[in-house]
Design a protein around this motif. Structure first.
Motif, short mmCIF file in Angstrom:
data_model
loop_
_atom_site.label_atom_id
_atom_site.label_comp_id
_atom_site.label_asym_id
_atom_site.label_seq_id
_atom_site.Cartn_x
_atom_site.Cartn_y
_atom_site.Cartn_z
N ILE A 13 18.49 41.13 69.72
CA ILE A 13 19.86 41.39 70.32
C ILE A 13 19.83 42.85 70.99
O ILE A 13 19.64 43.80 70.41
CB ILE A 13 21.07 41.34 69.44
N VAL A 14 19.95 42.81 72.44
CA VAL A 14 19.76 43.92 73.23
C VAL A 14 21.34 43.99 74.22
O VAL A 14 21.92 43.22 74.38
CB VAL A 14 18.76 43.95 74.00
N VAL A 39 23.22 40.40 74.63
CA VAL A 39 22.34 39.02 75.00
C VAL A 39 21.35 39.05 73.71
O VAL A 39 20.83 39.98 73.11
CB VAL A 39 21.64 38.87 76.24
N VAL A 40 20.75 37.68 73.53
CA VAL A 40 19.59 37.63 72.71
C VAL A 40 18.60 37.59 73.47
O VAL A 40 18.56 36.42 74.40
CB VAL A 40 19.89 36.13 71.58
N VAL A 97 8.27 37.26 82.15
CA VAL A 97 9.51 36.61 81.87
C VAL A 97 10.54 36.98 80.55
O VAL A 97 9.29 36.57 79.52
CB VAL A 97 9.72 35.27 82.28
N VAL A 98 11.47 37.12 80.47
CA VAL A 98 12.24 37.35 79.08
C VAL A 98 13.26 36.04 79.12
O VAL A 98 14.05 35.94 80.10
CB VAL A 98 12.98 38.50 79.09
N VAL A 99 13.26 35.10 78.23
CA VAL A 99 14.33 34.06 77.98
C VAL A 99 15.59 34.93 77.16
O VAL A 99 15.16 35.24 75.99
CB VAL A 99 13.45 33.20 77.24
N VAL A 100 16.63 34.94 77.86
CA VAL A 100 17.69 35.59 77.22
C VAL A 100 18.90 34.82 77.10
O VAL A 100 18.94 33.58 77.86
CB VAL A 100 18.42 37.01 78.09
N HIS A 101 19.62 34.84 76.04
CA HIS A 101 20.78 33.91 76.02
C HIS A 101 21.86 34.81 75.79
O HIS A 101 22.39 35.54 74.72
CB HIS A 101 20.64 33.10 74.72
N ALA A 158 23.71 27.99 78.14
CA ALA A 158 22.25 27.89 78.04
C ALA A 158 21.51 29.10 78.14
O ALA A 158 21.96 30.01 79.06
CB ALA A 158 21.65 26.62 79.00
N PRO A 159 20.29 29.41 77.62
CA PRO A 159 19.34 30.54 77.74
C PRO A 159 19.20 30.67 79.25
O PRO A 159 18.94 29.41 80.13
CB PRO A 159 18.37 30.23 77.13
#
Length: 86
Positions: A37-38, A45-46, A54-58, A64-65
């Motif tokens: 978690i940042v 966001v997670v 690429v970073v997948v963030v949610h 949706a992410p």
């Protein structure tokens, strides 16, 4: 909510796991893997996972992410992350 309060809540929900706040640059976090978690532009966001550049963030407020270029993530990263170790 601060990252401190997020970490405290996760400690209560994840007994037996070491939940801590770590300071570091985005590259160190990517090398560690995920999830974490940042703060990204004052929003928590997670980081679900890192994929090449690429970073997948949610964001829990969104349905949706999202995929964020790592360069954009690097510019917006707040410097701290909450991580849970097994």
């Amino acid at each position: 909510t601060s990252l401190f309060h997020i970490a405290r809540g996760l400690r209560a929900k994840l007994p037996g796991r070491e939940v801590r706040i770590v300071k570091g640059d985005p590259d160190a976090l990517r090398a560690r893997g995920g999830p974490a978690i940042v703060s990204v532009y004052r929003v928590h966001v997670v980081c679900v996972r890192f994929e090449d550049d690429v970073v997948v963030v949610h964001d829990p407020a969104l349905p949706a992410p999202e995929r964020m270029p790592f360069a954009t993530y690097r510019e917006r990263y707040g410097g701290f992350a909450v991580v849970a170790e097994p």
